[in-house]
Design a protein around this motif. Structure first.
Motif, PDB file in Angstrom:
ATOM      1  N   VAL A 159       9.264   6.817  39.729  1.00  0.00           N
ATOM      2  CA  VAL A 159      10.079   7.662  40.846  1.00  0.00           C
ATOM      3  C   VAL A 159       9.088   7.987  41.931  1.00  0.00           C
ATOM      4  CG1 VAL A 159      10.971  10.250  41.326  1.00  0.00           C
ATOM      5  CG2 VAL A 159      11.875   8.253  39.908  1.00  0.00           C
ATOM      6  N   TRP A 160       7.556   8.187  40.657  1.00  0.00           N
ATOM      7  CA  TRP A 160       6.297   8.787  42.079  1.00  0.00           C
ATOM      8  C   TRP A 160       6.035   7.471  42.618  1.00  0.00           C
ATOM      9  CZ3 TRP A 160       1.737   7.458  42.279  1.00  0.00           C
ATOM     10  CH2 TRP A 160       0.427   8.944  42.816  1.00  0.00           C
ATOM     11  N   ALA A 161       5.943   6.124  42.244  1.00  0.00           N
ATOM     12  CA  ALA A 161       5.606   5.706  42.155  1.00  0.00           C
ATOM     13  C   ALA A 161       5.923   4.942  43.616  1.00  0.00           C
ATOM     14  CB  ALA A 161       6.021   4.400  41.541  1.00  0.00           C
ATOM     15  N   ASP A 162       7.692   5.586  43.581  1.00  0.00           N
ATOM     16  CA  ASP A 162       8.713   4.629  44.828  1.00  0.00           C
ATOM     17  C   ASP A 162       8.213   5.848  45.930  1.00  0.00           C
ATOM     18  OD1 ASP A 162      11.204   3.980  46.050  1.00  0.00           O
ATOM     19  OD2 ASP A 162      12.358   5.786  44.831  1.00  0.00           O
ATOM     20  N   HIS A 163       8.480   6.907  45.282  1.00  0.00           N
ATOM     21  CA  HIS A 163       8.183   7.989  46.853  1.00  0.00           C
ATOM     22  C   HIS A 163       6.711   8.004  46.953  1.00  0.00           C
ATOM     23  CE1 HIS A 163      12.018  10.017  46.016  1.00  0.00           C
ATOM     24  NE2 HIS A 163      12.191   9.497  45.057  1.00  0.00           N
ATOM     25  N   HIS A 164       5.312   7.919  46.137  1.00  0.00           N
ATOM     26  CA  HIS A 164       4.257   8.471  47.181  1.00  0.00           C
ATOM     27  C   HIS A 164       3.416   6.845  46.968  1.00  0.00           C
ATOM     28  CE1 HIS A 164       4.644  12.076  46.251  1.00  0.00           C
ATOM     29  NE2 HIS A 164       5.539  12.199  45.771  1.00  0.00           N
ATOM     30  N   ILE A 165       4.215   5.946  46.058  1.00  0.00           N
ATOM     31  CA  ILE A 165       2.702   4.362  46.511  1.00  0.00           C
ATOM     32  C   ILE A 165       3.502   3.737  48.189  1.00  0.00           C
ATOM     33  CG2 ILE A 165       1.855   2.489  45.674  1.00  0.00           C
ATOM     34  CD1 ILE A 165       1.474   4.207  43.061  1.00  0.00           C
ATOM     35  N   ALA A 166       5.150   3.176  47.476  1.00  0.00           N
ATOM     36  CA  ALA A 166       5.548   2.502  47.996  1.00  0.00           C
ATOM     37  C   ALA A 166       6.446   3.096  49.506  1.00  0.00           C
ATOM     38  CB  ALA A 166       7.311   1.995  47.189  1.00  0.00           C
ATOM     39  N   LYS A 167       6.502   4.310  48.579  1.00  0.00           N
ATOM     40  CA  LYS A 167       7.357   5.977  49.986  1.00  0.00           C
ATOM     41  C   LYS A 167       8.187   4.897  49.999  1.00  0.00           C
ATOM     42  CE  LYS A 167       2.664   7.452  51.648  1.00  0.00           C
ATOM     43  NZ  LYS A 167       2.012   7.717  50.769  1.00  0.00           N
ATOM     44  N   VAL A 168       9.353   5.176  49.891  1.00  0.00           N
ATOM     45  CA  VAL A 168      10.982   4.854  49.843  1.00  0.00           C
ATOM     46  C   VAL A 168      11.684   5.608  49.639  1.00  0.00           C
ATOM     47  CG1 VAL A 168      12.015   2.355  49.420  1.00  0.00           C
ATOM     48  CG2 VAL A 168       9.961   2.111  49.769  1.00  0.00           C
ATOM     49  N   GLY A 169      12.161   5.552  48.583  1.00  0.00           N
ATOM     50  CA  GLY A 169      12.429   6.752  48.253  1.00  0.00           C
ATOM     51  C   GLY A 169      13.638   6.205  47.668  1.00  0.00           C
ATOM     52  N   ASP A 192      22.615  -2.471  46.275  1.00  0.00           N
ATOM     53  CA  ASP A 192      23.061  -1.538  47.156  1.00  0.00           C
ATOM     54  C   ASP A 192      22.375  -0.234  48.165  1.00  0.00           C
ATOM     55  OD1 ASP A 192      25.013  -3.988  47.240  1.00  0.00           O
ATOM     56  OD2 ASP A 192      26.321  -2.415  44.801  1.00  0.00           O
ATOM     57  N   SER A 193      20.824   0.123  47.139  1.00  0.00           N
ATOM     58  CA  SER A 193      20.469   0.732  47.774  1.00  0.00           C
ATOM     59  C   SER A 193      19.121   0.389  48.457  1.00  0.00           C
ATOM     60  CB  SER A 193      19.985   1.499  46.074  1.00  0.00           C
ATOM     61  OG  SER A 193      18.492   0.159  46.315  1.00  0.00           O
ATOM     62  N   SER A 194      18.594   1.476  48.862  1.00  0.00           N
ATOM     63  CA  SER A 194      17.025   0.804  49.215  1.00  0.00           C
ATOM     64  C   SER A 194      16.034   0.437  49.357  1.00  0.00           C
ATOM     65  CB  SER A 194      16.913   2.560  50.618  1.00  0.00           C
ATOM     66  OG  SER A 194      16.980   3.590  48.947  1.00  0.00           O
ATOM     67  N   CYS A 195      15.483   0.226  47.934  1.00  0.00           N
ATOM     68  CA  CYS A 195      15.151  -0.455  46.671  1.00  0.00           C
ATOM     69  C   CYS A 195      14.920  -1.725  48.196  1.00  0.00           C
ATOM     70  CB  CYS A 195      15.546  -1.121  45.551  1.00  0.00           C
ATOM     71  SG  CYS A 195      14.385  -2.532  45.372  1.00  0.00           S
ATOM     72  N   ILE A 196      13.454  -1.730  48.284  1.00  0.00           N
ATOM     73  CA  ILE A 196      12.953  -2.627  49.367  1.00  0.00           C
ATOM     74  C   ILE A 196      12.588  -3.921  47.603  1.00  0.00           C
ATOM     75  CG2 ILE A 196      12.743  -2.008  51.272  1.00  0.00           C
ATOM     76  CD1 ILE A 196       9.502  -1.615  50.669  1.00  0.00           C
ATOM     77  N   GLN A 197      12.496  -4.043  46.725  1.00  0.00           N
ATOM     78  CA  GLN A 197      11.709  -4.707  45.509  1.00  0.00           C
ATOM     79  C   GLN A 197      10.254  -4.785  45.818  1.00  0.00           C
ATOM     80  OE1 GLN A 197      14.639  -8.339  44.876  1.00  0.00           O
ATOM     81  NE2 GLN A 197      15.807  -7.407  46.438  1.00  0.00           N
ATOM     82  N   GLU A 200       7.116  -1.622  42.567  1.00  0.00           N
ATOM     83  CA  GLU A 200       5.253  -0.040  42.643  1.00  0.00           C
ATOM     84  C   GLU A 200       5.948  -0.110  41.508  1.00  0.00           C
ATOM     85  OE1 GLU A 200       2.731  -0.189  43.525  1.00  0.00           O
ATOM     86  OE2 GLU A 200       2.636  -1.730  45.437  1.00  0.00           O
ATOM     87  N   CYS A 201       7.255  -0.395  41.262  1.00  0.00           N
ATOM     88  CA  CYS A 201       8.175   1.030  40.173  1.00  0.00           C
ATOM     89  C   CYS A 201       7.204   0.373  38.556  1.00  0.00           C
ATOM     90  CB  CYS A 201       9.353   1.470  40.635  1.00  0.00           C
ATOM     91  SG  CYS A 201      10.277   0.043  40.717  1.00  0.00           S
ATOM     92  N   VAL A 202       7.899  -0.851  38.790  1.00  0.00           N
ATOM     93  CA  VAL A 202       8.098  -1.867  38.317  1.00  0.00           C
ATOM     94  C   VAL A 202       6.579  -2.289  37.179  1.00  0.00           C
ATOM     95  CG1 VAL A 202       8.119  -4.475  37.042  1.00  0.00           C
ATOM     96  CG2 VAL A 202       9.804  -3.258  38.388  1.00  0.00           C
ATOM     97  N   LYS A 203       5.126  -1.585  37.815  1.00  0.00           N
ATOM     98  CA  LYS A 203       4.123  -2.134  37.584  1.00  0.00           C
ATOM     99  C   LYS A 203       3.435  -0.447  36.870  1.00  0.00           C
ATOM    100  CE  LYS A 203       2.442  -4.031  41.894  1.00  0.00           C
ATOM    101  NZ  LYS A 203       1.353  -3.764  43.508  1.00  0.00           N
ATOM    102  N   VAL A 204       4.674   0.476  36.872  1.00  0.00           N
ATOM    103  CA  VAL A 204       3.765   2.051  36.127  1.00  0.00           C
ATOM    104  C   VAL A 204       4.765   1.691  35.401  1.00  0.00           C
ATOM    105  CG1 VAL A 204       2.527   2.873  38.541  1.00  0.00           C
ATOM    106  CG2 VAL A 204       4.896   3.548  38.105  1.00  0.00           C
TER     107      VAL A 204
END
Ligand code: SF4
Ligand code: SF4
Length: 220
Positions: A159-169, A192-197, A200-204
């Motif tokens: 969640v942190w990587a999604d919000h702070h590295i990818a900045k997607v949310g 069906d979400s805003s995930c851009i694949q 970054e989340c997977v790496k952490v």
């Protein structure tokens, strides 16, 4: 840069920058302290996994090393009966709802749970607690990675990587207590979400809950 100070961890004298988190100072000096939720770049640690306890001379009880900053002359022990008791309890609780199956897990041999179990001589299948194994459907709806909530330890790093590295949310936590889980907005499939694949989340992810499809091959 802050001034350099000297501390002792498990009898080893270490020079460190004043004010840094004890957890990172120890890890950078090859002293293992169990941890799952810690993120070096995060200013305020969540201290949610409750695994990184240590004892510090002069402190009445063990403290979490991710929240403890180093100070000159500090004397630290990473293994004491009280520390071991706290770490064992937190580890067993984490595994009480974990779907084990390391040989078929994409994180096998690179998993933080396996490392902690090995370093602290703990069992991945604790006998003390009743097991409540999660039974979530696996989300493999996107091309790049898979989300298996049955192996999630709720560390929050994705969640942190999604919000702070990818900045997607695209992801966050939903529900409370034993139902707490990583979710997309509205609990939709990742596709069906805003995930851009971006991955970054997977790496952490420290365990096999988020994994790249290329690492699955004959597994899953
Ligand atoms: S996440 Fe780690 S402990 Fe869990 S099944 Fe996978 S390799 Fe084993
Ligand atoms: S999916 Fe992985 S990184 Fe995200 S909370 Fe679960 S264990 Fe942590």
């Amino acid at each position: 840069m802050n001034k350099m100070i000297s501390i002792i961890i498990d009898g080893k004298e270490i020079n460190a920058e004043e004010g840094r988190a004890l957890l990172w100072v120890a890890l950078e000096n090859d002293i293992f302290i169990p941890n799952l939720c810690a993120i070096k770049e995060k200013a305020r640690p969540s201290a949610s996994c409750r695994l990184c306890f240590v004892e510090i001379e002069g402190h009445p009880r063990p403290v979490t090393s991710c929240t403890q900053t180093v100070a000159d002359g500090m004397v630290v022990k990473t293994r004491t009966p009280e520390v071991d008791r706290l770490v064992t309890t937190a580890f067993e609780l984490l595994l009480s709802d974990h779907r084990l199956g390391c040989s078929k897990c994409p994180k096998n041999k690179a998993c933080a749970l396996q490392r902690i179990a090995k370093e602290r001589k703990l069992k991945l299948k604790p006998k003390r607690l009743n097991k409540f194994v999660k039974d979530y459907p696996i989300d493999d709806s996107v091309d790049v990675f898979v989300l298996d909530r049955n192996r999630c330890v709720l560390c929050g790093r994705c969640v942190w990587a999604d919000h702070h590295i990818a900045k997607v949310g695209a992801i966050g936590f939903s529900q409370r207590g034993i139902k707490r889980k990583v979710s997309t907005f509205g609990d939709k499939l990742l596709s069906d979400s805003s995930c851009i694949q971006c991955g970054e989340c997977v790496k952490v992810c420290p365990v096999g809950a988020l994994s790249f499809k290329e690492n699955h091959k004959d597994k899953v």
